[in-house]
Design a protein around this motif. Structure first.
Motif, PDB file in Angstrom:
ATOM      1  N   ILE A  58       1.525   8.405 -11.299  1.00  0.00           N
ATOM      2  CA  ILE A  58       0.582   8.276 -12.419  1.00  0.00           C
ATOM      3  C   ILE A  58      -0.124   9.605 -12.661  1.00  0.00           C
ATOM      4  CG2 ILE A  58      -1.580   7.196 -13.170  1.00  0.00           C
ATOM      5  CD1 ILE A  58      -0.594   4.622 -11.744  1.00  0.00           C
ATOM      6  N   HIS A  59      -0.632  10.227 -11.584  1.00  0.00           N
ATOM      7  CA  HIS A  59      -1.343  11.500 -11.733  1.00  0.00           C
ATOM      8  C   HIS A  59      -0.415  12.602 -12.251  1.00  0.00           C
ATOM      9  CE1 HIS A  59      -5.361  10.705 -10.003  1.00  0.00           C
ATOM     10  NE2 HIS A  59      -4.739   9.762  -9.311  1.00  0.00           N
ATOM     11  N   GLU A  60       0.821  12.637 -11.748  1.00  0.00           N
ATOM     12  CA  GLU A  60       1.739  13.702 -12.151  1.00  0.00           C
ATOM     13  C   GLU A  60       2.262  13.493 -13.566  1.00  0.00           C
ATOM     14  OE1 GLU A  60       4.834  14.133  -9.294  1.00  0.00           O
ATOM     15  OE2 GLU A  60       3.536  15.086  -7.802  1.00  0.00           O
ATOM     16  N   ASN A  61       2.640  12.252 -13.893  1.00  0.00           N
ATOM     17  CA  ASN A  61       3.286  12.000 -15.176  1.00  0.00           C
ATOM     18  C   ASN A  61       2.319  12.073 -16.352  1.00  0.00           C
ATOM     19  OD1 ASN A  61       5.789  11.658 -13.997  1.00  0.00           O
ATOM     20  ND2 ASN A  61       5.597   9.448 -13.822  1.00  0.00           N
ATOM     21  N   PHE A  62       1.032  11.842 -16.090  1.00  0.00           N
ATOM     22  CA  PHE A  62       0.050  11.908 -17.176  1.00  0.00           C
ATOM     23  C   PHE A  62      -0.753  13.204 -17.171  1.00  0.00           C
ATOM     24  CE2 PHE A  62       0.719   7.293 -16.980  1.00  0.00           C
ATOM     25  CZ  PHE A  62       0.939   7.018 -18.328  1.00  0.00           C
ATOM     26  N   ARG A  63      -0.510  14.091 -16.189  1.00  0.00           N
ATOM     27  CA  ARG A  63      -1.218  15.359 -16.146  1.00  0.00           C
ATOM     28  C   ARG A  63      -1.034  16.099 -17.466  1.00  0.00           C
ATOM     29  NH1 ARG A  63       0.868  17.371 -11.665  1.00  0.00           N
ATOM     30  NH2 ARG A  63      -0.872  16.815 -10.305  1.00  0.00           N
ATOM     31  N   PRO A  64      -2.100  16.703 -18.032  1.00  0.00           N
ATOM     32  CA  PRO A  64      -3.438  16.941 -17.457  1.00  0.00           C
ATOM     33  C   PRO A  64      -4.478  15.894 -17.857  1.00  0.00           C
ATOM     34  CG  PRO A  64      -3.137  18.329 -19.377  1.00  0.00           C
ATOM     35  CD  PRO A  64      -1.876  17.538 -19.232  1.00  0.00           C
ATOM     36  N   LEU A  65      -4.071  14.715 -18.312  1.00  0.00           N
ATOM     37  CA  LEU A  65      -5.045  13.674 -18.627  1.00  0.00           C
ATOM     38  C   LEU A  65      -5.793  13.263 -17.361  1.00  0.00           C
ATOM     39  CD1 LEU A  65      -3.131  11.213 -21.005  1.00  0.00           C
ATOM     40  CD2 LEU A  65      -5.049  12.683 -21.602  1.00  0.00           C
TER      41      LEU A  65
ATOM     42  N   LYS B 141       0.827  -1.211   0.000  1.00  0.00           N
ATOM     43  CA  LYS B 141       0.000   0.000   0.000  1.00  0.00           C
ATOM     44  C   LYS B 141       0.860   1.259   0.000  1.00  0.00           C
ATOM     45  CE  LYS B 141      -3.858   0.023   2.382  1.00  0.00           C
ATOM     46  NZ  LYS B 141      -4.810  -0.085   3.508  1.00  0.00           N
ATOM     47  N   GLU B 142       1.971   1.225   0.729  1.00  0.00           N
ATOM     48  CA  GLU B 142       2.878   2.378   0.738  1.00  0.00           C
ATOM     49  C   GLU B 142       3.454   2.620  -0.653  1.00  0.00           C
ATOM     50  OE1 GLU B 142       5.716   1.316   3.682  1.00  0.00           O
ATOM     51  OE2 GLU B 142       4.428   1.879   5.388  1.00  0.00           O
ATOM     52  N   ASN B 143       3.889   1.546  -1.318  1.00  0.00           N
ATOM     53  CA  ASN B 143       4.426   1.681  -2.675  1.00  0.00           C
ATOM     54  C   ASN B 143       3.363   2.186  -3.646  1.00  0.00           C
ATOM     55  OD1 ASN B 143       6.948   0.808  -1.899  1.00  0.00           O
ATOM     56  ND2 ASN B 143       6.616  -1.318  -2.515  1.00  0.00           N
ATOM     57  N   GLN B 144       2.148   1.657  -3.493  1.00  0.00           N
ATOM     58  CA  GLN B 144       1.082   2.082  -4.393  1.00  0.00           C
ATOM     59  C   GLN B 144       0.744   3.562  -4.221  1.00  0.00           C
ATOM     60  OE1 GLN B 144      -2.436  -0.333  -4.502  1.00  0.00           O
ATOM     61  NE2 GLN B 144      -1.421  -1.955  -5.662  1.00  0.00           N
ATOM     62  N   GLU B 145       0.814   4.072  -3.001  1.00  0.00           N
ATOM     63  CA  GLU B 145       0.571   5.498  -2.794  1.00  0.00           C
ATOM     64  C   GLU B 145       1.569   6.337  -3.583  1.00  0.00           C
ATOM     65  OE1 GLU B 145      -1.782   7.384  -1.291  1.00  0.00           O
ATOM     66  OE2 GLU B 145      -2.869   5.492  -1.136  1.00  0.00           O
ATOM     67  N   GLN B 146       2.829   5.916  -3.565  1.00  0.00           N
ATOM     68  CA  GLN B 146       3.865   6.628  -4.313  1.00  0.00           C
ATOM     69  C   GLN B 146       3.601   6.543  -5.810  1.00  0.00           C
ATOM     70  OE1 GLN B 146       7.858   5.146  -3.654  1.00  0.00           O
ATOM     71  NE2 GLN B 146       8.524   5.894  -5.667  1.00  0.00           N
ATOM     72  N   TYR B 147       3.270   5.323  -6.279  1.00  0.00           N
ATOM     73  CA  TYR B 147       3.073   5.132  -7.717  1.00  0.00           C
ATOM     74  C   TYR B 147       1.783   5.791  -8.209  1.00  0.00           C
ATOM     75  CZ  TYR B 147       6.939   1.822  -7.516  1.00  0.00           C
ATOM     76  OH  TYR B 147       8.175   1.244  -7.346  1.00  0.00           O
TER      77      TYR B 147
END
Length: 395
Positions: free
Chosen positions: A273-280, A263-269
């Motif tokens: 995902i949100h940052e690297n694909f922004r503004p999608l 869960k800790e790793n998933q929070e980071q990933y």
């Protein structure tokens, strides 16, 4: 017709997402076909019912089908297959071996494109959802019109005319020596007809009012990197991505200590995902406690994904990444609305371009054409950051 392509690294859950999207579209009254073009079909398993090459009714307004490359080959490529078999048999191969080798590598992928074009031309359905091959395979298909265009127009078409003119003169001499006939007009026409269909389909695929790709990913390092690479390559071919679906996120209700590190790793990933694909836009889907097999399970996934939304909408209308080539120079254009140039820092490591905006960082996996080059300047223009690339300076 609305065309939605679901793609992603193998095993991320794109088939389940494609099936659930089809259920919601049908529920809204759209005549919908979910078509699997992945050679390793799993759409029938997802719907938990038998599917074949021809569309089968799954629910009112919803049909499903799994592409059978052999059937498509016989109906679209039969004359060519028989000719190649004749040539191989004349060279000493047994019948079965010759038949197998007559099916050229990659033909099933090409037939997936042809099948898409046929459904588009027929206009039977309002929404066509493609459960496509994993990203690497799917993206190679998008290069076919560009790669094959010069060859087909400049070389193949003139050669076809010369071959047709010489065939009656050469055939009586050629066949006794070679042991097989020269190709007929039907054989010669087939490749060019394929090219014309795929070239016409390219115009549909690059129209972002009709066609969108939806990237299905998981909050895992290797999967995210593959998704970023897919996004870059889709942009290279001017195919728009309108939505990212982050699948199999461990819910907060899971408190077992075994999953604490996960869960800790998933929070980071998830943040990546949100940052690297922004503004999608990004939709998050939890890891369910059961397999996504059968209509009941898919209905739950459908509600999680879309609730009251219309999946046939275009979620995002801009191409967030564009690759441009002018005068033998490449530039990469990133859609960064409202960002001033002095807020942006660039760096490149290997095949990754790192874009830092304040406290946010975005990593882009570059296509091969740009990976060997270095950033040589950047400017903001109409909300796009335009980055020029040049050959690295020799020391």
């Amino acid at each position: 017709m609305r065309l939605i392509l679901m793609t992603g690294k193998g095993g991320v859950g794109k088939t389940s997402v494609a099936a659930a999207t089809g259920l919601r579209c049908a529920e809204l009254g759209y005549k919908t076909l979910v078509l699997s073009t992945d050679p390793a079909h799993s759409l029938a398993d997802s719907f938990d019912m038998e599917l074949g090459h021809d569309p089968r009714l799954v629910r009112p307004n919803l049909w499903g089908a799994e592409l059978d490359a052999l059937i498509e080959l016989e109906s679209n490529w039969g004359a060519v297959k028989r000719y190649i078999t004749e040539v191989l048999q004349a060279r000493g191969l047994d019948g079965i071996e010759a038949e197998e080798l007559a099916i050229l590598p990659g033909m099933d992928e090409i037939f997936g494109l042809v099948r898409m074009k046929r459904h588009y031309d027929e206009g039977t359905y309002d929404v066509l959802i493609i459960d496509s091959a994993p990203t690497g395979t799917a993206l190679r298909l998008l290069s076919l019109p560009e790669v094959g265009g010069w060859y087909m127009r400049k070389f193949y078409k003139p050669f076809q005319g010369i071959s047709a003119a010489l065939r009656p003169l050469v055939e009586p001499i050629f066949k006794p020596i070679a042991g097989f006939s020269l190709p007929t007009n039907e054989v010669m026409d087939a490749p060019y007809e394929f090219y014309e269909q795929i070239e016409a389909l390219e115009k549909v695929l690059t129209d972002n009012t009709q066609t969108s790709v939806r990237l299905v990913t998981n909050p895992e390092k290797m999967v995210i990197k593959e998704s970023l690479r897919a996004h870059a390559y889709l942009s290279l071919y001017n195919v728009a991505t309108d939505l990212v679906i982050a699948n199999r996120i461990i819910p907060d209700s899971v408190t077992d200590p075994f999953f604490k590190r996960w869960k800790e790793n998933q929070e980071q990933y998830k943040q990546e995902i949100h940052e690297n694909f922004r503004p999608l836009p990004v939709k998050e889907v939890p890891l369910y406690s059961e397999e996504m097999c059968g209509l009941e399970a898919l209905d739950r996934l459908k509600e999680t994904l879309y609730a009251d939304e219309d999946p046939a909408q275009v979620y995002y209308k801009e191409n967030t990444v564009r690759m441009v080539q002018e005068n033998n120079q490449y530039s990469l254009e990133l859609y960064l609305p409202g960002i001033a140039k002095d807020q942006i820092q660039l760096s490149k490591t290997g095949d990754e371009l790192n874009v830092r905006i304040g406290n946010h960082r975005r990593n882009l996996v570059l296509p091969q054409a740009l990976a060997a080059l270095q950033p040589a300047g950047a400017k903001m223009d109409d909300d796009y950051l335009k980055i020029r690339f040049a050959q690295p300076t020799k020391v």
